[in-house]
Design a protein around this motif. Sequence first.
Motif, short mmCIF file in Angstrom:
data_model
loop_
_atom_site.label_atom_id
_atom_site.label_comp_id
_atom_site.label_asym_id
_atom_site.label_seq_id
_atom_site.Cartn_x
_atom_site.Cartn_y
_atom_site.Cartn_z
N SER A 63 0.86 -1.17 0.00
CA SER A 63 0.00 0.00 0.00
C SER A 63 0.90 1.24 0.00
CB SER A 63 -0.89 0.01 1.25
OG SER A 63 -1.64 1.21 1.31
N ILE A 64 0.46 2.27 -0.70
CA ILE A 64 1.25 3.50 -0.81
C ILE A 64 0.40 4.67 -0.31
CG2 ILE A 64 2.48 5.07 -2.36
CD1 ILE A 64 3.77 2.40 -2.46
N LEU A 65 1.00 5.47 0.58
CA LEU A 65 0.40 6.76 0.95
C LEU A 65 1.27 7.82 0.29
CD1 LEU A 65 -1.68 8.34 2.70
CD2 LEU A 65 0.06 8.41 4.48
N ARG A 66 0.64 8.65 -0.50
CA ARG A 66 1.37 9.65 -1.27
C ARG A 66 0.95 11.05 -0.83
NH1 ARG A 66 0.14 10.66 -7.60
NH2 ARG A 66 1.89 12.01 -8.13
N ILE A 67 1.95 11.88 -0.57
CA ILE A 67 1.69 13.27 -0.20
C ILE A 67 2.40 14.15 -1.21
CG2 ILE A 67 1.71 14.97 1.65
CD1 ILE A 67 2.38 12.68 3.61
N GLN A 68 1.62 14.90 -1.94
CA GLN A 68 2.21 15.80 -2.94
C GLN A 68 2.46 17.17 -2.33
OE1 GLN A 68 -1.10 14.95 -5.84
NE2 GLN A 68 0.60 14.74 -7.28
N GLN A 69 3.49 17.85 -2.85
CA GLN A 69 3.80 19.23 -2.45
C GLN A 69 3.76 19.38 -0.92
OE1 GLN A 69 0.71 21.09 -4.86
NE2 GLN A 69 2.28 21.73 -6.33
N VAL A 70 4.61 18.63 -0.25
CA VAL A 70 4.58 18.62 1.21
C VAL A 70 4.82 20.00 1.79
CG1 VAL A 70 5.27 16.20 1.38
CG2 VAL A 70 7.03 17.98 1.39
N VAL A 71 4.19 20.21 2.97
CA VAL A 71 4.38 21.44 3.74
C VAL A 71 4.84 21.05 5.13
CG1 VAL A 71 2.57 22.62 2.43
CG2 VAL A 71 1.97 21.48 4.56
N ARG A 72 5.33 22.06 5.89
CA ARG A 72 5.88 21.76 7.22
C ARG A 72 4.86 21.06 8.11
NH1 ARG A 72 9.63 26.48 7.89
NH2 ARG A 72 11.54 25.70 6.89
N GLY A 73 3.60 21.41 7.97
CA GLY A 73 2.56 20.81 8.78
C GLY A 73 2.33 19.33 8.52
N ASP A 74 2.93 18.80 7.47
CA ASP A 74 2.82 17.35 7.19
C ASP A 74 3.82 16.55 8.00
OD1 ASP A 74 2.36 18.03 3.63
OD2 ASP A 74 0.88 17.92 5.25
N SER A 75 4.75 17.22 8.67
CA SER A 75 5.73 16.51 9.50
C SER A 75 5.01 15.76 10.61
CB SER A 75 6.73 17.50 10.11
OG SER A 75 7.51 18.11 9.11
N ALA A 76 5.19 14.47 10.64
CA ALA A 76 4.45 13.62 11.58
C ALA A 76 4.97 12.19 11.45
CB ALA A 76 2.95 13.64 11.27
N ALA A 77 4.46 11.34 12.33
CA ALA A 77 4.70 9.91 12.18
C ALA A 77 3.47 9.29 11.53
CB ALA A 77 4.96 9.25 13.54
N TYR A 78 3.70 8.53 10.48
CA TYR A 78 2.61 7.90 9.74
C TYR A 78 2.68 6.39 9.99
CZ TYR A 78 1.99 12.34 7.44
OH TYR A 78 1.74 13.68 7.19
N PHE A 79 1.60 5.86 10.53
CA PHE A 79 1.56 4.44 10.87
C PHE A 79 0.57 3.71 9.97
CE2 PHE A 79 4.15 4.40 14.61
CZ PHE A 79 4.01 5.65 15.17
N CYS A 80 0.97 2.52 9.62
CA CYS A 80 0.11 1.62 8.87
C CYS A 80 -0.27 0.47 9.77
CB CYS A 80 0.88 1.12 7.65
SG CYS A 80 0.15 -0.26 6.78
N ALA A 81 -1.49 0.00 9.63
CA ALA A 81 -1.94 -1.18 10.37
C ALA A 81 -2.63 -2.12 9.39
CB ALA A 81 -2.90 -0.79 11.49
N SER A 82 -2.65 -3.40 9.75
CA SER A 82 -3.38 -4.36 8.92
C SER A 82 -4.20 -5.28 9.79
CB SER A 82 -2.42 -5.16 8.03
OG SER A 82 -1.68 -6.10 8.79
#
Lengths: 115, 112
Positions: free
Chosen positions: A75-94
């Motif tokens: 699975s792919i999470l795509r973030i285009q044109q990132v901004v400072r507010g996108d700084s975070a931890a991104y977790f995947c679960a199944s």
Amino acid sequence: NAGVMQNPRHLVRRRGQEARLRCSPMKGHSHVYWYRQLPEEGLKFMVYLQKENIIDESGMPKERFSAEFPKEGPSILRIQQVVRGDSAAYFCASSQTLGGWYEQYFGPGTRLTVT
Amino acid sequence: KQEVTQIPAALSVPEGENLVLNCSFTDSAIYNLQWFRQDPGKGLTSLLLIQSSQREQTSGRLNASLDKSSGRSTLYIAASQPGDSATYLCATTKAAGNKLTFGGGTRVLVKP
């Protein structure tokens, strides 16, 4: 039986670049979920996918964010044109489809830093 | 809309004392409730899952209770150890396969 795998573990992007986060679910699991943990905030749901289908994207920002779970591959999470507010931890679960009360198992996360 | 609350936000206890962690939720129509542990800079480890029809679940020193009617779950950790220091999160789902709604977590410090 390997757990949920995410890569990269750490990702640094400049403002305006694209970020691609990958998640491989546990073997036999066909449900994938993405969550975001902003600094000093709780975990928030983003999107729920099954193979080739988005089931619930109620937590996804309306712009710049997209997710997919193709028939083959992670699975792919795509973030285009990132901004400072996108700084975070991104977790995947199944979770699995049959039995197990849909217990969700989490990956180690991708820590995105936007400079 | 489900809201999950964990109070207190932080807790400090001496080693050996029993830990009691609280979780409350506003909508009692849950499918299940999960307790997780998160170490700093790490992912989430699932500790216990309680089905909506269950009243409690146990694993080793951990015991979780569920009272749907009052919208509460409690995680008990017996004889705490410094290695139990972490943030503990509870989360509910509304239906099978549905998203998790998380509480803000309780950060626990067990002092040797």
